[in-house]
Design an enzyme around this catalytic site. Structure first.
Site, short mmCIF file in Angstrom:
data_model
loop_
_atom_site.label_atom_id
_atom_site.label_comp_id
_atom_site.label_asym_id
_atom_site.label_seq_id
_atom_site.Cartn_x
_atom_site.Cartn_y
_atom_site.Cartn_z
N GLU A 101 1.00 4.31 6.69
CA GLU A 101 0.79 4.00 4.83
C GLU A 101 0.22 4.37 4.29
OE1 GLU A 101 2.58 3.85 2.40
OE2 GLU A 101 2.76 2.27 1.39
N ASP A 102 0.12 4.51 3.26
CA ASP A 102 -1.47 4.56 2.50
C ASP A 102 -2.12 3.72 2.24
OD1 ASP A 102 0.66 4.21 0.63
OD2 ASP A 102 0.11 5.77 -0.97
N PHE A 154 -8.08 0.59 -8.52
CA PHE A 154 -7.08 1.55 -8.13
C PHE A 154 -7.83 2.53 -7.26
CE2 PHE A 154 -3.83 4.73 -9.80
CZ PHE A 154 -2.92 3.66 -9.20
N ARG A 167 -2.83 13.47 -6.09
CA ARG A 167 -3.02 13.10 -4.69
C ARG A 167 -3.82 14.44 -3.43
NH1 ARG A 167 1.37 10.16 -4.27
NH2 ARG A 167 3.46 10.47 -5.96
P1 XMP Z 1 2.51 -3.38 -1.37
O1 XMP Z 1 2.18 -4.28 -3.50
O2 XMP Z 1 4.00 -3.36 -1.78
O3 XMP Z 1 1.84 -2.16 -2.59
O4 XMP Z 1 1.80 -3.72 -0.54
C1 XMP Z 1 1.46 -0.83 -1.64
C2 XMP Z 1 1.77 -0.03 -2.93
O5 XMP Z 1 1.41 0.28 -4.00
C3 XMP Z 1 0.73 1.68 -4.55
N1 XMP Z 1 -0.88 1.42 -4.36
C4 XMP Z 1 -1.46 2.23 -4.86
N2 XMP Z 1 -1.43 3.60 -5.07
N3 XMP Z 1 -3.43 3.66 -5.95
C5 XMP Z 1 -2.63 4.33 -5.57
O6 XMP Z 1 -2.41 5.12 -5.98
C6 XMP Z 1 -3.88 2.72 -5.53
O7 XMP Z 1 -5.12 1.42 -5.34
C7 XMP Z 1 -2.92 2.32 -5.09
N4 XMP Z 1 -3.31 -0.16 -5.38
C8 XMP Z 1 -1.08 0.09 -4.97
C9 XMP Z 1 0.97 2.10 -2.64
O8 XMP Z 1 1.81 2.99 -4.18
C10 XMP Z 1 1.07 1.77 -1.83
O9 XMP Z 1 2.37 2.24 -1.30
MG MG Z 2 3.26 4.52 -1.25
#
Ligand code: XMP
Ligand code: MG
Length: 179
Positions: A101-102, A154, A167
């Site tokens: 996961e990212d 962010f 991206r």
């Molecule tokens: P949760 O809250 O379920 O969500 O852990 C994780 C997802 O939230 C998105 N996310 C971000 N995407 N920059 C982004 O481009 C950010 O700083 C960020 N913070 C959360 C992301 O899709 C991740 O999979």
């Molecule tokens: Mg994501």
């Protein structure tokens, strides 16, 4: 648009740091899965794609690759409700699975996916995340392999987007000023 008019995100994690950390993570994963006949690497679309590809290029353990996509309704009245929008094509039953996961934010997305993979009979499930915003966590999600902890900002780049843009930046950056 002329290049000087583009808003270039400020560098938070430079490409060289990402590459060095990817080398380290790959060595650690190879060592941990030395006896694994086939590691099922599951990327969470779309943000994990760049990270997943760069990680898998460095692994020596035999891998297969698959993807799933989840959407979160966390901002509405039902926090933490996560839906699977695109499911896996491969079966994980009896397999060792590495979820890639990212970023882990509140943790709801990963919690849901980890539970699903275990429910489907994976032999083991571990999580590899590029970034961790630990201060935002609402549900516990153990991260087995972590790239970098970050503050509550962010971030974009290296797969992460703002409105589907940025991206393809080769680094992780922070948006500043007019978008
Ligand atoms: P949760 O809250 O379920 O969500 O852990 C994780 C997802 O939230 C998105 N996310 C971000 N995407 N920059 C982004 O481009 C950010 O700083 C960020 N913070 C959360 C992301 O899709 C991740 O999979
Ligand atoms: Mg994501």
């Amino acid at each position: 648009m002329p290049t000087e008019k583009r808003n270039r995100p400020r560098v938070l994690i430079p490409e060289s740091d990402l590459e060095r950390r990817l080398d380290e993570l790959a060595r650690q994963i190879d060592a941990d899965y030395a006896d694994c006949p086939e590691l099922v690497c599951v990327g969470v679309l779309k943000g994990s794609v760049f990270f997943l590809v760069e990680l898998l290029r460095r692994l020596e353990v035999p891998v297969v690759m698959d993807f799933l996509q989840a959407s979160s309704y966390g901002s509405g009245t039902t926090p933490g409700e996560v839906r699977i929008r695109k499911d896996l094509e491969l079966s994980v039953r009896g397999k060792d699975v590495l979820l890639v996961e990212d970023i882990v934010d509140t943790g709801y997305t990963l919690r849901t996916i980890l539970d699903l993979l275990r429910w489907r009979g994976a032999r083991s499930v571990k999580l590899c995340a590029l970034l961790d915003k630990a201060s935002r966590r609402e549900v516990e999600v153990p991260i087995d392999y972590l790239g970098f902890p970050i503050d509550d900002v962010f971030v974009v780049g290296y797969g992460l987007d703002y409105d589907e843009k940025y991206r393809n930046l080769p680094y992780v950056g922070v948006l500043e000023g007019d978008l």
